[in-house]
Design an enzyme around this catalytic site. Sequence first.
Site, PDB file in Angstrom:
ATOM      1  N   GLY A   1      28.662 -11.590  32.488  1.00 58.15           N
ATOM      2  CA  GLY A   1      28.603 -11.801  33.923  1.00 58.15           C
ATOM      3  C   GLY A   1      27.354 -11.217  34.558  1.00 58.15           C
ATOM      4  O   GLY A   1      26.260 -11.278  34.005  1.00 58.15           O
TER       5      GLY A   1
ATOM      6  N   SER B   1      28.343 -14.562  26.239  1.00 56.24           N
ATOM      7  CA  SER B   1      28.010 -15.057  27.567  1.00 56.24           C
ATOM      8  C   SER B   1      26.680 -14.430  28.015  1.00 56.24           C
ATOM      9  O   SER B   1      25.685 -14.537  27.308  1.00 56.24           O
ATOM     10  CB  SER B   1      29.150 -14.752  28.547  1.00 56.24           C
ATOM     11  OG  SER B   1      28.904 -15.320  29.810  1.00 56.24           O
TER      12      SER B   1
ATOM     13  N   ASP C   1      43.372 -33.472  12.807  1.00 57.98           N
ATOM     14  CA  ASP C   1      44.081 -32.195  12.926  1.00 57.98           C
ATOM     15  C   ASP C   1      43.913 -31.549  14.298  1.00 57.98           C
ATOM     16  O   ASP C   1      44.223 -30.368  14.475  1.00 57.98           O
ATOM     17  CB  ASP C   1      43.601 -31.225  11.854  1.00 57.98           C
ATOM     18  CG  ASP C   1      42.093 -30.950  11.927  1.00 57.98           C
ATOM     19  OD1 ASP C   1      41.401 -31.636  12.723  1.00 57.98           O
ATOM     20  OD2 ASP C   1      41.610 -30.069  11.192  1.00 57.98           O
TER      21      ASP C   1
ATOM     22  N   ILE D   1      41.034 -31.063  15.775  1.00 60.06           N
ATOM     23  CA  ILE D   1      39.758 -30.351  15.818  1.00 60.06           C
ATOM     24  C   ILE D   1      38.625 -31.332  15.543  1.00 60.06           C
ATOM     25  O   ILE D   1      38.639 -32.040  14.535  1.00 60.06           O
ATOM     26  CB  ILE D   1      39.718 -29.200  14.788  1.00 60.06           C
ATOM     27  CG1 ILE D   1      40.712 -28.099  15.179  1.00 60.06           C
ATOM     28  CG2 ILE D   1      38.314 -28.629  14.667  1.00 60.06           C
ATOM     29  CD1 ILE D   1      40.805 -26.964  14.171  1.00 60.06           C
TER      30      ILE D   1
ATOM     31  N   ASP E   1      32.391 -25.055  25.609  1.00 55.52           N
ATOM     32  CA  ASP E   1      31.926 -24.146  26.655  1.00 55.52           C
ATOM     33  C   ASP E   1      31.515 -24.987  27.860  1.00 55.52           C
ATOM     34  O   ASP E   1      30.722 -25.919  27.733  1.00 55.52           O
ATOM     35  CB  ASP E   1      30.737 -23.335  26.144  1.00 55.52           C
ATOM     36  CG  ASP E   1      30.317 -22.214  27.080  1.00 55.52           C
ATOM     37  OD1 ASP E   1      30.631 -22.276  28.281  1.00 55.52           O
ATOM     38  OD2 ASP E   1      29.645 -21.275  26.606  1.00 55.52           O
TER      39      ASP E   1
ATOM     40  N   HIS F   1      34.579 -20.971  26.842  1.00 59.78           N
ATOM     41  CA  HIS F   1      33.540 -19.969  27.037  1.00 59.78           C
ATOM     42  C   HIS F   1      33.939 -18.634  26.405  1.00 59.78           C
ATOM     43  O   HIS F   1      34.732 -17.879  26.974  1.00 59.78           O
ATOM     44  CB  HIS F   1      33.250 -19.790  28.515  1.00 59.78           C
ATOM     45  CG  HIS F   1      32.105 -18.886  28.796  1.00 59.78           C
ATOM     46  ND1 HIS F   1      30.827 -19.137  28.363  1.00 59.78           N
ATOM     47  CD2 HIS F   1      32.044 -17.704  29.453  1.00 59.78           C
ATOM     48  CE1 HIS F   1      30.029 -18.163  28.760  1.00 59.78           C
ATOM     49  NE2 HIS F   1      30.750 -17.278  29.413  1.00 59.78           N
TER      50      HIS F   1
END
Length: 554
Positions: free
Chosen positions: A105, A191, A277, A279, A435, A472
């Site tokens: 952040g 991040s 699956d 994914i 993300d 994220h």
Amino acid sequence: MGCAGIAPGTPPPQLSTARPGELTACGDLANLTGPIGTVIIQATAVAAGPVAIGNGSQPAPAHCLVRGKLNERVSSVDNNTYAIGFELRLPVEWNGRFFYQANGGLDGVVVPALGGIGGGAPTTNALQMGFAVVSSDAGHPGSMGPRFGVDPQARLDYGYNAVAQLTPMAKELITRAYGRGPDRSYFGGCSNGGRHAMVAAVRSAGQYDGILAGNPGFNLPKAAVAQLYGAQQYAKVATVKTEAGEPDLQSAFTPAELKLVSDKVLAQCDALDGLADGIVADLKACQANFKLDAAVPTCGPGVRDGSCLSAPQKTALSNVFAGARNSAGKPIYASFPYDSGISGSNWREWKFASPSTRDSGAVQFIFATPPMVDRPGSMAFTLGFDMDRDLPRLEATDPVYRTSSLAFMTPPDAANLSALRNRGGKMMVYHGTSDAVFSSDDTAAWYERVQAANGGNAMAFARYFPVPGMNHCSGGPATDQFEMLSALVAWVEQGQAPASITATARGPGANVVNAEVPANWSPKRTRPLCPYPQVARYKGGDTESASSFACSAP
């Protein structure tokens, strides 16, 4: 550009293994005169046990807790008091290593220095593993929000200088506590912490042996502007107004509508890796296969039942996924890949809430030169930011703000990792492919530049691991629990390059359950995370086990 000092094809040097040590000083550290500009506020022994962090706690061994601050000053620009606040935790039983815990952040808070190692809800931390760990607020109080950006030095501290100042100071205190400095030093974060790690890999390459960067926002100023661009697209299809009369971005897409897109992505892309699956492991092939307009039915006027999207909704979503652009079509930030995690709550939060609550303030006060203090804040700023008129302020300078945000926030020449490589350092990067704020396409493009700069041999010292479905830093329909620090240490100190990393789903029974793990998955499903551009392909066997998959070329 090549790696100066090492002939092409020559392997980087092998670094030695760290030696353990024991704490010999703690309380008396508070009575010592610290390095120049350092004030030690506290140095106390802490018994083994849980340490509170956020809404929970993490285990910690017996250690010495040191708190202090560097370079306290009063700003001549805004008259506020600034300092680089920090805490350093020194385990009684030390593994001889140092870990810089980079926070996310806007920083602004000295998070307990436990050494978060990334991935969803890890079961250990660097301090528990025996590392000495430092964390900081990056040079400003969180109570200021983004307004610390009015002070030019606070901008630099946030961008890179706090790391540059804290690293030698922490190593000096480690030397005083153990009688010698760390044999090996590591840097990790996700991040903005991943951005810090990417910056450190270039600016502080001489200080660190291993870099662990998660979901790195290394182009953070441009990514923040891309968030404003996205909000402007969503505002066009928002159907509800707030009490202030502004578009409610949450109304642009319902959860059911985004679930529809996720389902259509899976329908076209799930089996490309050899197994349906839930994914999408072959992400690159998916982008070639999936076409939003063709895959998702188009609604007639007024239909919002989750079975289709309107033409304007498709346009808005397509614009965002293609990447922010100015009016001439020139790219501002990277594209985003279509993936199953678009249905995740974290994706919604970043796309529909964050632009006005986080990104607008960062652009307005930290990244623009000079700060745009005369503009209204929040949603008005978000929707009023002009991609043609205002974007140049990201790279502008003036007599007060002499360094642009693109210079102080991003790694200088990010693909040039020659200093890290030449001394035997290693780098591991991971990024959730769902993300919503920092694009994994951007990270993949960065890694391709690193490969080109190293004659296609970057895997000798740097590897990038996409995490399918992960939002994220964690969450989403993904196997998002993994531990890469041990693998990084083994690579740095023993030359054991990670061929893959095993990741686990956090279903019922996990230490922290991920509510977005699909019900038809094993709660402890495992998958290999493969080094880019390799893909985890099903080779037969138990469909819930990583051992049934192999990393292979795309």
